[in-house]
Design a protein around this motif. Structure first.
Motif, PDB file in Angstrom:
ATOM      1  N   SER A 123     -23.360  16.656  45.241  1.00 51.90           N
ATOM      2  CA  SER A 123     -23.916  15.932  44.080  1.00 51.90           C
ATOM      3  C   SER A 123     -24.068  16.843  42.859  1.00 51.90           C
ATOM      4  O   SER A 123     -24.158  16.374  41.735  1.00 51.90           O
ATOM      5  N   ARG A 124     -24.077  18.176  43.093  1.00 53.69           N
ATOM      6  CA  ARG A 124     -24.247  19.120  41.985  1.00 53.69           C
ATOM      7  C   ARG A 124     -22.925  19.779  41.576  1.00 53.69           C
ATOM      8  O   ARG A 124     -22.905  20.695  40.771  1.00 53.69           O
ATOM      9  N   THR A 125     -21.811  19.302  42.133  1.00 51.02           N
ATOM     10  CA  THR A 125     -20.506  19.895  41.856  1.00 51.02           C
ATOM     11  C   THR A 125     -19.850  19.185  40.673  1.00 51.02           C
ATOM     12  O   THR A 125     -19.558  17.995  40.746  1.00 51.02           O
ATOM     13  N   PHE A 126     -19.640  19.921  39.604  1.00 52.52           N
ATOM     14  CA  PHE A 126     -19.067  19.381  38.360  1.00 52.52           C
ATOM     15  C   PHE A 126     -19.691  18.029  38.006  1.00 52.52           C
ATOM     16  O   PHE A 126     -18.991  17.011  37.915  1.00 52.52           O
ATOM     17  N   PRO A 127     -21.017  17.981  37.801  1.00 55.78           N
ATOM     18  CA  PRO A 127     -21.679  16.694  37.533  1.00 55.78           C
ATOM     19  C   PRO A 127     -21.144  15.990  36.285  1.00 55.78           C
ATOM     20  O   PRO A 127     -21.177  14.763  36.216  1.00 55.78           O
ATOM     21  N   ASN A 128     -20.637  16.756  35.314  1.00 55.91           N
ATOM     22  CA  ASN A 128     -20.119  16.135  34.082  1.00 55.91           C
ATOM     23  C   ASN A 128     -18.861  15.304  34.330  1.00 55.91           C
ATOM     24  O   ASN A 128     -18.557  14.374  33.578  1.00 55.91           O
ATOM     25  N   LEU A 129     -18.098  15.658  35.371  1.00 56.53           N
ATOM     26  CA  LEU A 129     -16.867  14.918  35.663  1.00 56.53           C
ATOM     27  C   LEU A 129     -17.150  13.595  36.370  1.00 56.53           C
ATOM     28  O   LEU A 129     -16.357  12.655  36.288  1.00 56.53           O
ATOM     29  N   CYS A 130     -18.269  13.544  37.103  1.00 60.28           N
ATOM     30  CA  CYS A 130     -18.692  12.318  37.817  1.00 60.28           C
ATOM     31  C   CYS A 130     -17.669  11.836  38.850  1.00 60.28           C
ATOM     32  O   CYS A 130     -17.649  10.649  39.193  1.00 60.28           O
ATOM     33  N   ILE A 131     -16.812  12.723  39.363  1.00 57.29           N
ATOM     34  CA  ILE A 131     -15.801  12.290  40.332  1.00 57.29           C
ATOM     35  C   ILE A 131     -16.112  12.772  41.747  1.00 57.29           C
ATOM     36  O   ILE A 131     -15.515  12.299  42.704  1.00 57.29           O
ATOM     37  N   PHE A 132     -17.057  13.715  41.870  1.00 55.19           N
ATOM     38  CA  PHE A 132     -17.419  14.223  43.190  1.00 55.19           C
ATOM     39  C   PHE A 132     -18.757  13.666  43.673  1.00 55.19           C
ATOM     40  O   PHE A 132     -19.121  13.837  44.831  1.00 55.19           O
TER      41      PHE A 132
ATOM     42  N   ILE B  90     -18.640  35.414  41.693  1.00 55.67           N
ATOM     43  CA  ILE B  90     -17.743  35.614  42.832  1.00 55.67           C
ATOM     44  C   ILE B  90     -17.827  34.442  43.810  1.00 55.67           C
ATOM     45  O   ILE B  90     -16.807  33.968  44.312  1.00 55.67           O
ATOM     46  N   PHE B  91     -19.044  33.962  44.082  1.00 52.09           N
ATOM     47  CA  PHE B  91     -19.223  32.854  45.034  1.00 52.09           C
ATOM     48  C   PHE B  91     -18.429  31.621  44.620  1.00 52.09           C
ATOM     49  O   PHE B  91     -17.884  30.914  45.462  1.00 52.09           O
ATOM     50  N   THR B  92     -18.391  31.314  43.334  1.00 52.54           N
ATOM     51  CA  THR B  92     -17.711  30.090  42.870  1.00 52.54           C
ATOM     52  C   THR B  92     -16.380  30.384  42.187  1.00 52.54           C
ATOM     53  O   THR B  92     -15.753  29.476  41.649  1.00 52.54           O
ATOM     54  N   LEU B  93     -15.961  31.655  42.211  1.00 53.30           N
ATOM     55  CA  LEU B  93     -14.721  32.075  41.533  1.00 53.30           C
ATOM     56  C   LEU B  93     -14.701  31.584  40.086  1.00 53.30           C
ATOM     57  O   LEU B  93     -13.694  31.068  39.601  1.00 53.30           O
ATOM     58  N   TYR B  94     -15.834  31.697  39.416  1.00 51.71           N
ATOM     59  CA  TYR B  94     -16.021  31.372  37.995  1.00 51.71           C
ATOM     60  C   TYR B  94     -15.946  29.876  37.675  1.00 51.71           C
ATOM     61  O   TYR B  94     -16.095  29.482  36.525  1.00 51.71           O
ATOM     62  N   SER B  95     -15.713  29.027  38.685  1.00 49.13           N
ATOM     63  CA  SER B  95     -15.549  27.599  38.393  1.00 49.13           C
ATOM     64  C   SER B  95     -16.846  26.938  37.941  1.00 49.13           C
ATOM     65  O   SER B  95     -16.820  25.898  37.289  1.00 49.13           O
ATOM     66  N   LYS B  96     -17.985  27.547  38.264  1.00 55.43           N
ATOM     67  CA  LYS B  96     -19.269  26.991  37.830  1.00 55.43           C
ATOM     68  C   LYS B  96     -19.684  27.567  36.475  1.00 55.43           C
ATOM     69  O   LYS B  96     -20.328  26.888  35.675  1.00 55.43           O
ATOM     70  N   SER B  97     -19.289  28.804  36.196  1.00 56.84           N
ATOM     71  CA  SER B  97     -19.759  29.496  34.994  1.00 56.84           C
ATOM     72  C   SER B  97     -18.879  29.273  33.768  1.00 56.84           C
ATOM     73  O   SER B  97     -19.357  29.323  32.640  1.00 56.84           O
ATOM     74  N   LEU B  98     -17.577  29.039  33.980  1.00 59.15           N
ATOM     75  CA  LEU B  98     -16.639  28.884  32.864  1.00 59.15           C
ATOM     76  C   LEU B  98     -16.212  27.423  32.720  1.00 59.15           C
ATOM     77  O   LEU B  98     -16.276  26.667  33.696  1.00 59.15           O
ATOM     78  N   PRO B  99     -15.749  27.021  31.530  1.00 61.02           N
ATOM     79  CA  PRO B  99     -15.162  25.680  31.401  1.00 61.02           C
ATOM     80  C   PRO B  99     -14.022  25.543  32.405  1.00 61.02           C
ATOM     81  O   PRO B  99     -13.308  26.519  32.678  1.00 61.02           O
ATOM     82  N   LEU B 100     -13.826  24.346  32.954  1.00 57.91           N
ATOM     83  CA  LEU B 100     -12.886  24.149  34.059  1.00 57.91           C
ATOM     84  C   LEU B 100     -11.462  24.604  33.736  1.00 57.91           C
ATOM     85  O   LEU B 100     -10.806  25.246  34.560  1.00 57.91           O
ATOM     86  N   ASP B 101     -10.965  24.286  32.534  1.00 56.83           N
ATOM     87  CA  ASP B 101      -9.589  24.682  32.196  1.00 56.83           C
ATOM     88  C   ASP B 101      -9.448  26.205  32.157  1.00 56.83           C
ATOM     89  O   ASP B 101      -8.425  26.765  32.570  1.00 56.83           O
ATOM     90  N   LEU B 102     -10.488  26.880  31.688  1.00 61.66           N
ATOM     91  CA  LEU B 102     -10.476  28.338  31.622  1.00 61.66           C
ATOM     92  C   LEU B 102     -10.609  28.935  33.023  1.00 61.66           C
ATOM     93  O   LEU B 102      -9.947  29.929  33.353  1.00 61.66           O
ATOM     94  N   ALA B 103     -11.448  28.325  33.848  1.00 62.93           N
ATOM     95  CA  ALA B 103     -11.618  28.783  35.236  1.00 62.93           C
ATOM     96  C   ALA B 103     -10.299  28.686  35.992  1.00 62.93           C
ATOM     97  O   ALA B 103      -9.950  29.584  36.772  1.00 62.93           O
ATOM     98  N   CYS B 104      -9.536  27.613  35.740  1.00 64.27           N
ATOM     99  CA  CYS B 104      -8.236  27.444  36.407  1.00 64.27           C
ATOM    100  C   CYS B 104      -7.255  28.540  35.988  1.00 64.27           C
ATOM    101  O   CYS B 104      -6.461  29.010  36.804  1.00 64.27           O
ATOM    102  N   ARG B 105      -7.328  28.953  34.731  1.00 65.07           N
ATOM    103  CA  ARG B 105      -6.460  30.052  34.282  1.00 65.07           C
ATOM    104  C   ARG B 105      -6.867  31.368  34.937  1.00 65.07           C
ATOM    105  O   ARG B 105      -6.013  32.200  35.243  1.00 65.07           O
TER     106      ARG B 105
END
Length: 392
Positions: free
Chosen positions: A190-199, A306-321
């Motif tokens: 429920s706390r994973t990418f809450p802004n996307l509302c898809i999880f 490290i735990f989230t591989l930056y996916s929680k701290s950075l904007p998603l498109d930047l985290a993917c890069r």
């Protein structure tokens, strides 16, 4: 129409209507209120004031037109940049699909591919590249995923119906442990990418994320579920089919760095932090001294990254890069990215105290410019006294 029907004479236009009728330009919304006459119970405007107000209104119109022109030019420039970017991505997709992926083993380490990799992998081929780069050393198959998922579902049913504790034990893990793990998964989803509302509950990827995390706890009961895993699984789900996402997830978490953190191997984690500080001091001595002075140790900000591989701290498109290059360079790039972030915000961070630094690094700005961000990472040297990261 009413007056015609009732035979009443037309009333003369009010002074306000006369003013509007005599204008040789169309007033713009509330801006035109400056042209209105005063109410009948107040003295009329002097001619000089009326002229002044007309002039002020015309100046407002000119300024508004200038703003509109500027906005139009800005939109045009953004559109041109977007078209240019789309052309670039389109060409990159062709290169990856037609040249690189069919000849992966021979081309993946070439200079051309490494440079193309640094610029970011096009979203349409990102999943394929990640799968190939992460590999499958564990030899997990789609069938094994189905088996692990079926076991997870059985465990959930057993727990929800209050089954015997013996049925829920696996490799020495009690029902209480499994129930706590199950509850943590539910809470974290429920706390994973809450802004996307898809999880979240009811979202299209809620069950998929739940399945992968549940299957992993059955596949690796010795590791179980740890906070932060949901973000890694979610990013993989966005780029891969479910079974392939599970295979990539399991292999990714099996890497030495991830295993050290997720199994909370304190000795190895401290080794990673010590190595990081060596490169921190060499690349950013001024900021390093400031952090030392404020007793700000790497674990305060690195663990979450490290735990989230930056996916929680950075904007998603930047985290993917970041993930793109992480798949290319391995764990070293995670720590290089951390130094890149510190370098990018060095001037701001040197003026902050302990609390503000910790708060800032926990929640980074959302409008990070990608090119500037990657230029900062590129400027970091990952060599200390002729020793590379792995040697340090």
């Amino acid at each position: 129409e009413y007056e015609e029907k009732t035979g009443r004479a037309h009333r003369p236009l009010s002074p306000k209507q006369n003013v509007r009728k005599n204008l040789d330009f169309e007033p713009l919304s509330t801006t035109a209120l400056i042209l209105e006459d005063r109410p009948a119970n107040l003295p009329a405007k002097p001619a000089e004031e009326a002229q002044k107000h007309r002039q002020q209104y015309e100046e407002m119109v000119v300024q508004a037109k200038k703003r509109e022109l500027k906005e139009a030019q800005k939109r045009k420039k953004q559109l041109e940049e977007r078209c240019k970017l789309e052309d670039s991505i389109g060409n990159a997709v062709l290169t990856w699909n037609n040249e690189i992926l069919p000849n992966w083993e021979t081309m993946c380490c070439s200079r051309k591919v490494r440079e193309l990799w640094w610029q970011g992998i096009p979203p349409s081929v990102r999943g394929k590249v990640w799968s190939l780069a992460i590999g499958n050393e564990l030899n997990i198959t789609h069938e094994l995923y189905d088996i692990c998922l079926a076991r997870a579902k059985e465990k959930w049913r057993s727990l929800s119906t209050g089954g015997a504790e013996g049925e829920c034990e696996d490799a020495g893990f009690s029902a209480a442990d499994r129930e706590a793990s199950l509850e943590l998964i539910k809470l974290d989803i429920s706390r994973t990418f809450p802004n996307l509302c898809i999880f979240q509950q009811g979202g299209p990827y809620h069950d998929t994320l739940h399945s992968i995390l549940g299957a992993y706890t059955c596949y690796r009961p010795d590791v179980g579920y740890v906070q932060g895993m949901s973000f890694i699984a979610a990013v993989l789900i966005l780029n891969l089919d479910t079974a392939d996402a599970f295979i990539a997830f399991s292999n990714l978490l099996n890497k030495p760095c991830q295993m050290a953190f997720f199994r909370v191997d304190h000795g190895l984690m401290l080794t990673y932090f010590a190595a990081f500080e060596v490169f921190f001091e060499e690349n950013l001595p001024k900021l390093f001294a400031h952090f030392k002075k404020n007793n700000l140790t790497p674990d305060i900000y690195l663990i979450d990254w490290i735990f989230t591989l930056y996916s929680k701290s950075l904007p998603l498109d930047l985290a993917c890069r970041v993930w793109d290059v992480f798949c290319r360079d391995g764990e070293e790039f995670l720590f290089r990215t951390a130094l890149g972030i510190l370098k990018l915000f060095e001037d701001i961070l040197t003026k902050m105290d302990f609390i503000h630094i910790a708060q800032f690094l926990t929640k980074l700005p959302e409008d990070l410019p990608s090119e500037e961000f990657f230029a900062s990472i590129a400027a970091i040297q990952m060599q200390s006294r002729n020793k590379k990261w792995a040697q340090v």
